[in-house]
Design a protein around this motif. Structure first.
Motif, mmCIF file in Angstrom:
data_model
loop_
_atom_site.group_PDB
_atom_site.id
_atom_site.type_symbol
_atom_site.label_atom_id
_atom_site.label_comp_id
_atom_site.label_asym_id
_atom_site.label_seq_id
_atom_site.Cartn_x
_atom_site.Cartn_y
_atom_site.Cartn_z
ATOM 1 N N ARG A 126 0.819 -1.222 0.000
ATOM 2 C CA ARG A 126 0.000 0.000 0.000
ATOM 3 C C ARG A 126 0.847 1.264 0.000
ATOM 4 N NH1 ARG A 126 -5.228 -0.050 3.593
ATOM 5 N NH2 ARG A 126 -5.762 -1.307 1.776
ATOM 6 N N THR A 127 0.500 2.180 -0.890
ATOM 7 C CA THR A 127 1.117 3.521 -0.906
ATOM 8 C C THR A 127 0.073 4.510 -0.410
ATOM 9 O OG1 THR A 127 2.718 3.037 -2.641
ATOM 10 C CG2 THR A 127 1.984 5.324 -2.486
ATOM 11 N N ARG A 128 0.485 5.336 0.544
ATOM 12 C CA ARG A 128 -0.429 6.376 1.050
ATOM 13 C C ARG A 128 0.087 7.718 0.567
ATOM 14 N NH1 ARG A 128 -0.252 2.818 5.341
ATOM 15 N NH2 ARG A 128 -2.310 2.042 5.954
ATOM 16 N N ILE A 129 -0.794 8.489 -0.067
ATOM 17 C CA ILE A 129 -0.389 9.770 -0.659
ATOM 18 C C ILE A 129 -1.173 10.881 0.029
ATOM 19 C CG2 ILE A 129 -0.153 11.068 -2.829
ATOM 20 C CD1 ILE A 129 -0.668 8.314 -4.282
ATOM 21 N N SER A 130 -0.471 11.930 0.434
ATOM 22 C CA SER A 130 -1.195 13.107 0.928
ATOM 23 C C SER A 130 -0.843 14.309 0.067
ATOM 24 C CB SER A 130 -0.861 13.386 2.393
ATOM 25 O OG SER A 130 0.522 13.555 2.542
ATOM 26 N N GLY A 131 -1.776 15.226 -0.058
ATOM 27 C CA GLY A 131 -1.556 16.433 -0.855
ATOM 28 C C GLY A 131 -1.644 16.191 -2.349
ATOM 29 N N LEU A 132 -2.240 15.067 -2.767
ATOM 30 C CA LEU A 132 -2.334 14.785 -4.209
ATOM 31 C C LEU A 132 -3.115 15.892 -4.907
ATOM 32 C CD1 LEU A 132 -1.718 12.117 -6.093
ATOM 33 C CD2 LEU A 132 -4.204 12.096 -6.243
ATOM 34 N N LEU A 133 -2.655 16.300 -6.065
ATOM 35 C CA LEU A 133 -3.399 17.248 -6.894
ATOM 36 C C LEU A 133 -4.649 16.537 -7.418
ATOM 37 C CD1 LEU A 133 -3.886 19.740 -8.698
ATOM 38 C CD2 LEU A 133 -2.343 18.695 -10.361
ATOM 39 N N GLU A 134 -5.818 17.061 -7.044
ATOM 40 C CA GLU A 134 -7.051 16.414 -7.514
ATOM 41 C C GLU A 134 -7.575 17.135 -8.754
ATOM 42 O OE1 GLU A 134 -9.335 16.152 -3.865
ATOM 43 O OE2 GLU A 134 -8.294 14.296 -3.319
ATOM 44 N N GLY A 135 -6.691 17.433 -9.664
ATOM 45 C CA GLY A 135 -7.061 18.031 -10.946
ATOM 46 C C GLY A 135 -7.407 16.924 -11.938
ATOM 47 N N GLU A 136 -8.045 17.307 -13.029
ATOM 48 C CA GLU A 136 -8.536 16.300 -13.984
ATOM 49 C C GLU A 136 -7.410 15.453 -14.561
ATOM 50 O OE1 GLU A 136 -10.788 18.634 -16.768
ATOM 51 O OE2 GLU A 136 -12.296 19.112 -15.244
ATOM 52 N N ASP A 137 -6.249 16.052 -14.825
ATOM 53 C CA ASP A 137 -5.146 15.283 -15.414
ATOM 54 C C ASP A 137 -4.759 14.113 -14.515
ATOM 55 O OD1 ASP A 137 -5.064 17.115 -17.461
ATOM 56 O OD2 ASP A 137 -2.977 17.732 -17.145
ATOM 57 N N VAL A 138 -4.630 14.399 -13.238
ATOM 58 C CA VAL A 138 -4.175 13.379 -12.286
ATOM 59 C C VAL A 138 -5.283 12.353 -12.038
ATOM 60 C CG1 VAL A 138 -3.371 13.023 -9.924
ATOM 61 C CG2 VAL A 138 -2.513 14.961 -11.264
ATOM 62 N N VAL A 139 -6.522 12.818 -11.981
ATOM 63 C CA VAL A 139 -7.639 11.893 -11.781
ATOM 64 C C VAL A 139 -7.715 10.908 -12.952
ATOM 65 C CG1 VAL A 139 -10.166 11.766 -11.636
ATOM 66 C CG2 VAL A 139 -8.902 13.453 -10.255
ATOM 67 N N ASN A 140 -7.401 11.373 -14.161
ATOM 68 C CA ASN A 140 -7.379 10.445 -15.301
ATOM 69 C C ASN A 140 -6.294 9.387 -15.141
ATOM 70 O OD1 ASN A 140 -9.567 11.371 -16.831
ATOM 71 N ND2 ASN A 140 -8.343 13.055 -17.672
ATOM 72 N N THR A 141 -5.144 9.778 -14.593
ATOM 73 C CA THR A 141 -4.096 8.779 -14.334
ATOM 74 C C THR A 141 -4.568 7.771 -13.280
ATOM 75 O OG1 THR A 141 -2.298 10.206 -15.024
ATOM 76 C CG2 THR A 141 -1.726 8.502 -13.437
ATOM 77 N N ALA A 142 -5.268 8.268 -12.256
ATOM 78 C CA ALA A 142 -5.802 7.352 -11.225
ATOM 79 C C ALA A 142 -6.755 6.336 -11.873
ATOM 80 C CB ALA A 142 -6.522 8.150 -10.133
ATOM 81 N N HIS A 143 -7.621 6.809 -12.767
ATOM 82 C CA HIS A 143 -8.549 5.891 -13.449
ATOM 83 C C HIS A 143 -7.778 4.865 -14.275
ATOM 84 C CE1 HIS A 143 -11.907 9.140 -13.203
ATOM 85 N NE2 HIS A 143 -11.933 8.331 -12.157
ATOM 86 N N ALA A 144 -6.710 5.309 -14.921
ATOM 87 C CA ALA A 144 -5.912 4.373 -15.736
ATOM 88 C C ALA A 144 -5.291 3.295 -14.846
ATOM 89 C CB ALA A 144 -4.824 5.135 -16.499
ATOM 90 N N MET A 145 -4.831 3.687 -13.649
ATOM 91 C CA MET A 145 -4.221 2.694 -12.760
ATOM 92 C C MET A 145 -5.247 1.642 -12.324
ATOM 93 S SD MET A 145 -1.081 3.410 -12.758
ATOM 94 C CE MET A 145 -1.337 4.015 -14.408
ATOM 95 N N VAL A 146 -6.489 2.086 -12.100
ATOM 96 C CA VAL A 146 -7.555 1.142 -11.746
ATOM 97 C C VAL A 146 -7.818 0.200 -12.924
ATOM 98 C CG1 VAL A 146 -10.013 0.949 -11.169
ATOM 99 C CG2 VAL A 146 -8.591 2.724 -10.072
ATOM 100 N N ALA A 147 -7.886 0.792 -14.125
ATOM 101 C CA ALA A 147 -8.156 -0.028 -15.315
ATOM 102 C C ALA A 147 -7.047 -1.064 -15.535
ATOM 103 C CB ALA A 147 -8.283 0.880 -16.539
ATOM 104 N N LEU A 148 -5.838 -0.759 -15.063
ATOM 105 C CA LEU A 148 -4.700 -1.672 -15.244
ATOM 106 C C LEU A 148 -4.543 -2.637 -14.069
ATOM 107 C CD1 LEU A 148 -2.289 0.982 -16.796
ATOM 108 C CD2 LEU A 148 -3.047 -1.112 -17.951
ATOM 109 N N GLY A 149 -5.469 -2.588 -13.120
ATOM 110 C CA GLY A 149 -5.501 -3.626 -12.083
ATOM 111 C C GLY A 149 -5.163 -3.183 -10.673
ATOM 112 N N ALA A 150 -4.733 -1.919 -10.472
ATOM 113 C CA ALA A 150 -4.411 -1.467 -9.107
ATOM 114 C C ALA A 150 -5.701 -1.071 -8.394
ATOM 115 C CB ALA A 150 -3.454 -0.281 -9.152
#
Ligand code: S3P
Length: 436
Positions: A35-59
């Motif tokens: 588990r990685t815990r992240i604080s202060g993540l930028l919740e902008g659309e660019d980063v949220v799209n990367t988060a979605h991609a990580m889910v789609a790839l199995g994380a």
């Protein structure tokens, strides 16, 4: 949106987390075990799209609230084939970094993005990734999105000399190199932001860096590391801090402090340039935070003068030229910014669009080859309508210009500000900015 000169800007503020570090924390978290815990993540659309991609790839990626996120990773080489196309929206960084990560896994994925991203060059990333064993199954004209990438079953480590100074390109190769046996090396003639290298080490990989020539670096990653989940604290983004800081420099009587801004030397070329121009910028409470140096940066209204900005400084301020051009308009004398070729392939043709931004607001500006020349008069007429071309940094730069100009400045579209700086208008209004 319209911005107008009004009262002085004053106060202290926090800007959102760094975009580069935010993307990387999600991607490396997804490639780590545990588990990685992240604080202060930028919740902008660019980063949220990367988060979605990580889910789609199995994380597993979970938003805990208040900028805190957690990622349960799949391990190096462990991505699963996504069920649908990965959509990176407006983000070149998200798209190119994930291409590198996918290239090192035996899966096939479709990469896509918005109209702006579909125009941007991808061949520069595909070239080294195919050398490493990935294959391109389908690709748009001229190496553009949408494209289908098949990751390598047995990735090969390479020595790569990027043809352009690009942290995205370097990072794509290093991320692919994670699953290659042996050493993957990137030889940079001009050092670019080193967040990938720092974060790889933080997750447990061995990365060596040696200086090369006047401005370069040779970076070597030892492949097949065991990455382990870690804590990541994302510091405030200097590229976002640039907007309120320059606003304070050009709006008479202003005095603003942006707190906890990352001051990594490979990102702070703008601040060095502004100081040379005579800006009253102070770096207060310099400290270390989660492996990056940070400081509170104070900006006070300043009499600026025009200067020459060397091409070698471009990698450390590549995203800051639109806002520097605005500052240059308010300086006395000519500012010459050398070596801006890469600006033509950002979220828009930023070289042309920055020149247009100034021109419609009564500022004399020229593009000569790859140089941008601004003839500052210590003031700007304003009154223009600025075309933002799906580019967040043009929108914010134009709005900052209006805060110092004689007449209000309008921008045609502010929607893309949310890709990197959600809450921009409200934060600026909190300092006293007239944005409507
Ligand atoms: C970024 C690198 C830069 C920059 C972008 C973020 C990164 O692009 O423009 O906003 O996070 O690696 P290039 O490295 O391609 O110049």
């Amino acid at each position: 949106m319209t911005s107008a000169r009004g009262k002085a800007l004053t106060g202290r503020l926090h800007v959102p987390g760094d975009k580069s570090i935010s993307h990387r924390s999600l991607i490396l978290g997804a490639l780590a075990v545990g588990r990685t815990r992240i604080s202060g993540l930028l919740e902008g659309e660019d980063v949220v799209n990367t988060a979605h991609a990580m889910v789609a790839l199995g994380a597993r990626v979970e938003r805990l609230g208040g900028g805190r996120w957690q990622v349960d990773g799949v391990g190096v080489g462990g991505f699963a084939a996504p069920a649908a196309a990965l959509d990176f929206g407006n983000s070149g960084t998200g798209c190119r970094l994930v291409m590198g990560a996918v290239a090192g896994c035996p899966v096939t994925a479709i990469f896509d993005g918005d109209a702006s991203l579909r125009k941007r060059p991808m061949q520069r990333v595909l070239d080294p990734l195919t050398r490493m064993g990935a294959s391109i199954k389908a690709v748009g004209e001229g190496g553009r999105l949408p494209l289908t990438l098949q990751g390598a079953r047995e990735p090969v480590p390479i020595v790569f000399e990027p043809p352009v100074a690009s942290a995205q390109l370097k990072s794509a190769v290093l991320l692919a190199g994670l699953s290659a046996p042996g050493e993957t090396t990137v030889v940079e003639a001009e050092a670019t932001r080193d967040h990938t290298e720092r974060m790889l080490r933080h997750f447990g990989a061995e990365v060596r860096e040696e200086p090369l020539g006047a401005h370069g670096r040779r970076i070597t990653l030892v492949g097949e590391p065991e990455l382990a989940g870690v804590e990541v604290r994302v510091p405030a983004d200097p590229s976002s801090a640039a907007f309120p800081l320059v606003a304070a420099l050009i709006a008479p009587g202003s005095d603003v402090v942006v707190e906890g801004v990352m001051t990594n030397a490979l990102r702070t070329g703008l601040f060095a340039t502004l100081v040379e121009m005579g800006a009253r910028l102070d770096f207060l409470e310099r400290r270390d935070d989660g492996g990056e140096e940070i400081a509170d940066i104070r900006a006070r209204a300043s009499a600026l003068k025009g200067i020459e900005v060397p091409a070698a400084r471009a990698p450390s301020m590549i995203d800051e030229y639109p806002i520097l051009a605005v500052a240059a308009a308010f300086a006395e004398g000519t500012t010459v910014m050398h070596g801006l070729k890469e600006l033509r392939v950002k979220e828009s043709d930023r070289l042309a669009a920055t020149a247009d931004l100034l021109r419609v607001n009564g500022v004399a500006v020229e593009i000569v080859g790859d140089d941008l020349i601004v003839h500052g008069k210590g003031r700007a007429a304003g009154g223009g309508l600025v075309a933002t071309h799906m580019d967040h940094r043009l929108a914010m730069s134009a709005l900052v210009m209006g805060l110092g100009a004689e007449n209000p400045v309008r921008v045609d579209d502010t929607a893309f500000i949310a890709t990197s700086f959600p809450g921009f208008a409200d934060l600026m209004r909190g300092l006293g900015a007239d944005l409507s």
